[in-house]
Write a protein that holds these residues in place. Structure first.
Motif, PDB file in Angstrom:
ATOM      1  N   SER A 260       0.827  -1.208   0.000  1.00  0.00           N
ATOM      2  CA  SER A 260       0.000   0.000   0.000  1.00  0.00           C
ATOM      3  C   SER A 260       0.863   1.261   0.000  1.00  0.00           C
ATOM      4  O   SER A 260       0.453   2.298  -0.555  1.00  0.00           O
ATOM      5  N   SER A 261       2.040   1.191   0.611  1.00  0.00           N
ATOM      6  CA  SER A 261       2.921   2.359   0.626  1.00  0.00           C
ATOM      7  C   SER A 261       3.328   2.753  -0.783  1.00  0.00           C
ATOM      8  O   SER A 261       3.385   3.946  -1.119  1.00  0.00           O
ATOM      9  N   VAL A 262       3.606   1.764  -1.620  1.00  0.00           N
ATOM     10  CA  VAL A 262       4.007   2.042  -3.002  1.00  0.00           C
ATOM     11  C   VAL A 262       2.794   2.435  -3.838  1.00  0.00           C
ATOM     12  O   VAL A 262       2.843   3.387  -4.618  1.00  0.00           O
ATOM     13  N   VAL A 263       1.687   1.721  -3.666  1.00  0.00           N
ATOM     14  CA  VAL A 263       0.471   2.010  -4.427  1.00  0.00           C
ATOM     15  C   VAL A 263      -0.025   3.426  -4.139  1.00  0.00           C
ATOM     16  O   VAL A 263      -0.393   4.177  -5.050  1.00  0.00           O
ATOM     17  N   GLU A 264      -0.034   3.804  -2.862  1.00  0.00           N
ATOM     18  CA  GLU A 264      -0.607   5.093  -2.468  1.00  0.00           C
ATOM     19  C   GLU A 264       0.373   6.258  -2.604  1.00  0.00           C
ATOM     20  O   GLU A 264      -0.060   7.405  -2.790  1.00  0.00           O
TER      21      GLU A 264
ATOM     22  N   GLN B 283      -1.172   8.215   6.525  1.00  0.00           N
ATOM     23  CA  GLN B 283      -2.218   8.197   5.517  1.00  0.00           C
ATOM     24  C   GLN B 283      -2.538   6.821   4.952  1.00  0.00           C
ATOM     25  O   GLN B 283      -3.588   6.643   4.336  1.00  0.00           O
ATOM     26  N   SER B 284      -1.655   5.853   5.127  1.00  0.00           N
ATOM     27  CA  SER B 284      -1.976   4.510   4.624  1.00  0.00           C
ATOM     28  C   SER B 284      -1.526   3.394   5.561  1.00  0.00           C
ATOM     29  O   SER B 284      -2.293   2.494   5.871  1.00  0.00           O
ATOM     30  N   MET B 285      -0.304   3.471   6.072  1.00  0.00           N
ATOM     31  CA  MET B 285       0.246   2.362   6.847  1.00  0.00           C
ATOM     32  C   MET B 285      -0.524   2.132   8.148  1.00  0.00           C
ATOM     33  O   MET B 285      -0.794   0.986   8.524  1.00  0.00           O
ATOM     34  N   LEU B 286      -0.889   3.208   8.844  1.00  0.00           N
ATOM     35  CA  LEU B 286      -1.628   3.089  10.098  1.00  0.00           C
ATOM     36  C   LEU B 286      -2.936   2.333   9.888  1.00  0.00           C
ATOM     37  O   LEU B 286      -3.214   1.326  10.547  1.00  0.00           O
ATOM     38  N   ALA B 287      -3.749   2.811   8.952  1.00  0.00           N
ATOM     39  CA  ALA B 287      -5.062   2.201   8.734  1.00  0.00           C
ATOM     40  C   ALA B 287      -4.940   0.803   8.139  1.00  0.00           C
ATOM     41  O   ALA B 287      -5.676  -0.116   8.524  1.00  0.00           O
ATOM     42  N   GLN B 288      -4.029   0.622   7.188  1.00  0.00           N
ATOM     43  CA  GLN B 288      -3.841  -0.702   6.598  1.00  0.00           C
ATOM     44  C   GLN B 288      -3.422  -1.714   7.660  1.00  0.00           C
ATOM     45  O   GLN B 288      -3.955  -2.824   7.721  1.00  0.00           O
ATOM     46  N   SER B 289      -2.490  -1.326   8.521  1.00  0.00           N
ATOM     47  CA  SER B 289      -2.014  -2.247   9.555  1.00  0.00           C
ATOM     48  C   SER B 289      -3.137  -2.657  10.486  1.00  0.00           C
ATOM     49  O   SER B 289      -3.378  -3.844  10.712  1.00  0.00           O
ATOM     50  N   HIS B 290      -3.855  -1.687  11.024  1.00  0.00           N
ATOM     51  CA  HIS B 290      -4.833  -1.990  12.058  1.00  0.00           C
ATOM     52  C   HIS B 290      -6.072  -2.693  11.506  1.00  0.00           C
ATOM     53  O   HIS B 290      -6.644  -3.559  12.175  1.00  0.00           O
ATOM     54  N   THR B 291      -6.484  -2.360  10.285  1.00  0.00           N
ATOM     55  CA  THR B 291      -7.646  -3.051   9.710  1.00  0.00           C
ATOM     56  C   THR B 291      -7.283  -4.463   9.251  1.00  0.00           C
ATOM     57  O   THR B 291      -8.060  -5.406   9.478  1.00  0.00           O
TER      58      THR B 291
ATOM     59  N   ALA C 296     -12.318   8.320   4.463  1.00  0.00           N
ATOM     60  CA  ALA C 296     -11.201   9.241   4.653  1.00  0.00           C
ATOM     61  C   ALA C 296     -10.293   9.307   3.428  1.00  0.00           C
ATOM     62  O   ALA C 296      -9.702  10.364   3.147  1.00  0.00           O
ATOM     63  N   LYS C 297     -10.188   8.214   2.686  1.00  0.00           N
ATOM     64  CA  LYS C 297      -9.335   8.210   1.490  1.00  0.00           C
ATOM     65  C   LYS C 297      -9.823   9.207   0.445  1.00  0.00           C
ATOM     66  O   LYS C 297      -9.052   9.646  -0.406  1.00  0.00           O
ATOM     67  N   ARG C 298     -11.102   9.569   0.513  1.00  0.00           N
ATOM     68  CA  ARG C 298     -11.654  10.549  -0.419  1.00  0.00           C
ATOM     69  C   ARG C 298     -11.594  11.975   0.132  1.00  0.00           C
ATOM     70  O   ARG C 298     -12.032  12.917  -0.527  1.00  0.00           O
ATOM     71  N   ASP C 299     -11.082  12.115   1.344  1.00  0.00           N
ATOM     72  CA  ASP C 299     -11.027  13.425   1.989  1.00  0.00           C
ATOM     73  C   ASP C 299      -9.692  13.567   2.712  1.00  0.00           C
ATOM     74  O   ASP C 299      -9.522  13.067   3.832  1.00  0.00           O
ATOM     75  N   PRO C 300      -8.720  14.242   2.095  1.00  0.00           N
ATOM     76  CA  PRO C 300      -7.378  14.358   2.698  1.00  0.00           C
ATOM     77  C   PRO C 300      -7.390  14.936   4.104  1.00  0.00           C
ATOM     78  O   PRO C 300      -6.558  14.560   4.938  1.00  0.00           O
ATOM     79  N   ASP C 301      -8.330  15.848   4.384  1.00  0.00           N
ATOM     80  CA  ASP C 301      -8.383  16.427   5.729  1.00  0.00           C
ATOM     81  C   ASP C 301      -8.748  15.372   6.769  1.00  0.00           C
ATOM     82  O   ASP C 301      -8.188  15.350   7.878  1.00  0.00           O
ATOM     83  N   LYS C 302      -9.709  14.510   6.438  1.00  0.00           N
ATOM     84  CA  LYS C 302     -10.083  13.431   7.357  1.00  0.00           C
ATOM     85  C   LYS C 302      -8.918  12.466   7.551  1.00  0.00           C
ATOM     86  O   LYS C 302      -8.658  11.995   8.659  1.00  0.00           O
ATOM     87  N   LEU C 303      -8.235  12.161   6.452  1.00  0.00           N
ATOM     88  CA  LEU C 303      -7.139  11.191   6.517  1.00  0.00           C
ATOM     89  C   LEU C 303      -6.026  11.669   7.436  1.00  0.00           C
ATOM     90  O   LEU C 303      -5.348  10.854   8.075  1.00  0.00           O
TER      91      LEU C 303
ATOM     92  N   ALA D  49      -6.948   9.048  13.279  1.00  0.00           N
ATOM     93  CA  ALA D  49      -5.872   8.317  13.956  1.00  0.00           C
ATOM     94  C   ALA D  49      -6.375   7.643  15.223  1.00  0.00           C
ATOM     95  O   ALA D  49      -6.025   6.494  15.516  1.00  0.00           O
ATOM     96  N   ILE D  50      -7.220   8.342  15.981  1.00  0.00           N
ATOM     97  CA  ILE D  50      -7.763   7.768  17.213  1.00  0.00           C
ATOM     98  C   ILE D  50      -8.640   6.566  16.909  1.00  0.00           C
ATOM     99  O   ILE D  50      -8.568   5.534  17.592  1.00  0.00           O
ATOM    100  N   ALA D  51      -9.462   6.664  15.863  1.00  0.00           N
ATOM    101  CA  ALA D  51     -10.335   5.540  15.487  1.00  0.00           C
ATOM    102  C   ALA D  51      -9.507   4.309  15.131  1.00  0.00           C
ATOM    103  O   ALA D  51      -9.829   3.181  15.550  1.00  0.00           O
ATOM    104  N   MET D  52      -8.426   4.496  14.367  1.00  0.00           N
ATOM    105  CA  MET D  52      -7.577   3.361  13.989  1.00  0.00           C
ATOM    106  C   MET D  52      -6.841   2.801  15.209  1.00  0.00           C
ATOM    107  O   MET D  52      -6.690   1.579  15.353  1.00  0.00           O
ATOM    108  N   ASN D  53      -6.374   3.677  16.084  1.00  0.00           N
ATOM    109  CA  ASN D  53      -5.722   3.219  17.312  1.00  0.00           C
ATOM    110  C   ASN D  53      -6.680   2.399  18.175  1.00  0.00           C
ATOM    111  O   ASN D  53      -6.320   1.350  18.721  1.00  0.00           O
ATOM    112  N   ASN D  54      -7.909   2.907  18.306  1.00  0.00           N
ATOM    113  CA  ASN D  54      -8.904   2.196  19.116  1.00  0.00           C
ATOM    114  C   ASN D  54      -9.227   0.828  18.535  1.00  0.00           C
ATOM    115  O   ASN D  54      -9.444  -0.135  19.278  1.00  0.00           O
TER     116      ASN D  54
END
Length: 390
Positions: free
Chosen positions: A91-95, A230-238, A301-308, A314-319
């Motif tokens: 995902s790091s390379v793709v994104e 923007q990608s690694m955090l969410a990809q890892s946790h999901t 969030a991927k469609r909204d850079p501000d959300k990302l 970040a808190i949602a992914m951490n939780n």
């Protein structure tokens, strides 16, 4: 990816899972790399599904990759973890890499050759903090060089390429990082420690001194801070949460089978384990809901850079990571109590030792203590979202 293509992906994932399941106990017992499962992934072309269709992949979305992790996790957690970690790196390379022709060619090569990607983000002396580095990339003209004491590179000797973090230059602060792709013929690995672990034994997460030389263009063009957020955090946790959910599903299925077998032997007799199976099913449903909700949050969030880039994201992914890593242990413990000695023993249809040991790694992969500390800091200034609708 179309609904038909998604259905085809599930069929392929199930075929790989069937092979992985046959060898899961031997992989665990021998602490060996799951060659059979990874060969099956390559044969089913699962390693390139995230690459876009125009580059030879299948443009798979995070939902499809998460579902594949879940399917594999029900058969062999180590194989599922390798699949997840590969796609987290991909995902790091793709994104973040497609503005550079070298990385576009690399993506085409991954899809065509089904290359396996590994990660080297940990380093001796930083205490498991992937957002800091001691080593620094050295750039000399069109060439870059790096030496890193990587305390863990999961399945490093079996990978076709390694994505590795470092400081961006020798004078950079520890948090000013880049991530670089090194191909197998561009580096050497000097082993510094073995992998004889409680669980996830098939990931072969040994430590190495990494020494590599590559082209400067192989450094991803975005700072690692952006890539991580923007990608690694969410990809890892999901993806981790999805495979951990798969482990828990199989544990509850074994407990359910145990209760059913007891009921057949003693028809009409109340089965005390049935209530614990019901409790475990309830926890499974809550866990599934949490993962699905966070997949939706990520897709939105991927469609909204501000959300990302927001603290709320970040808190949602951490939780999600903390919740899944803690809940699976509760679920598997419930299943163990239902199956009793037959779950505690190895080699029975109800054995749960491997599930429990693999699940204990979840709280340590990016330590929950570190994640909770980061969340606590953000919550000092971030207001909690109190709406059910978003």
């Amino acid at each position: 990816m179309s609904a038909r293509a998604g259905s085809n992906l599930i069929e392929r994932a199930n075929r790989v899972a069937a092979i992985a399941g046959k060898f899961a106990d031997s992989v665990d017992k021998e602490g060996r790399f799951p060659h059979e499962a990874i060969d099956a992934m390559k044969a089913e072309r699962l390693l390139g599904i995230q690459v876009s269709c125009e580059m030879g992949g299948e443009s798979a979305e995070i939902d499809q990759i998460a579902e594949t992790c879940c399917i594999l996790g029900q058969s062999c957690a180590a194989s599922a973890m390798i699949f997840a970690m590969h796609h987290i790196k991909l995902s790091s390379v793709v994104e973040h890499g497609q503005s550079v022709e070298w990385h576009r060619d690399f993506l085409r090569h991954i899809a065509e050759k089904q290359l396996l990607l590994a990660s080297a983000t940990t380093e001796g002396g930083i205490g498991g903090d992937l957002r800091n580095s001691i080593c620094a990339i050295e750039v000399d003209g069109d060439t870059c060089r790096l030496e890193k004491n990587a305390t863990v590179i999961s399945y490093g000797v079996y990978a076709d390429a390694i994505l590795i973090t470092s400081r961006s230059h020798k004078d950079a602060v520890s948090s000013d990082q880049v991530i670089t792709v090194f191909l197998k013929d561009q580096y050497t690995l000097e082993k510094t420690n073995e992998w004889d672990a409680l669980g996830m034994r098939g990931t072969c997460s040994e430590g190495f001194v990494f020494r590599g030389e590559a082209l400067k263009v192989q450094i991803l063009p975005r700072p690692f801070a952006d890539i991580a957020a923007q990608s690694m955090l969410a990809q890892s946790h999901t993806l981790w949460g999805s495979l951990w959910y798969g482990i828990a599903i199989d544990a509850v299925s074994r407990a359910q089978a145990f209760v059913r077998a007891a009921a057949r032997r003693n028809p009409g007799t109340p089965q005390p384990g049935a209530l614990r199976v019901a409790e475990a099913s309830n926890m499974l449903q809550m866990l599934k809901s949490e993962i699905i909700a966070c997949l939706k949050i990520y897709n939105d969030a991927k469609r909204d850079p501000d959300k990302l880039a927001s603290m709320g994201f970040a808190i949602a992914m951490n939780n999600l990571k903390v919740a899944t890593s803690q809940t699976i242990l509760q679920i598997i413990n419930h299943a163990m109590l239902v199956c009793g000695i037959m779950g505690y023993k190895n080699g029975t249809p109800y054995s749960l030792g491997r599930h429990l040991r693999d699940a204990h790694s979840a709280q340590l992969m990016i330590s929950n203590e570190r994640i909770l500390g980061n969340t606590a800091t953000m919550l000092l200034i971030h207001k909690q979202n109190t709406s059910l609708l978003g």
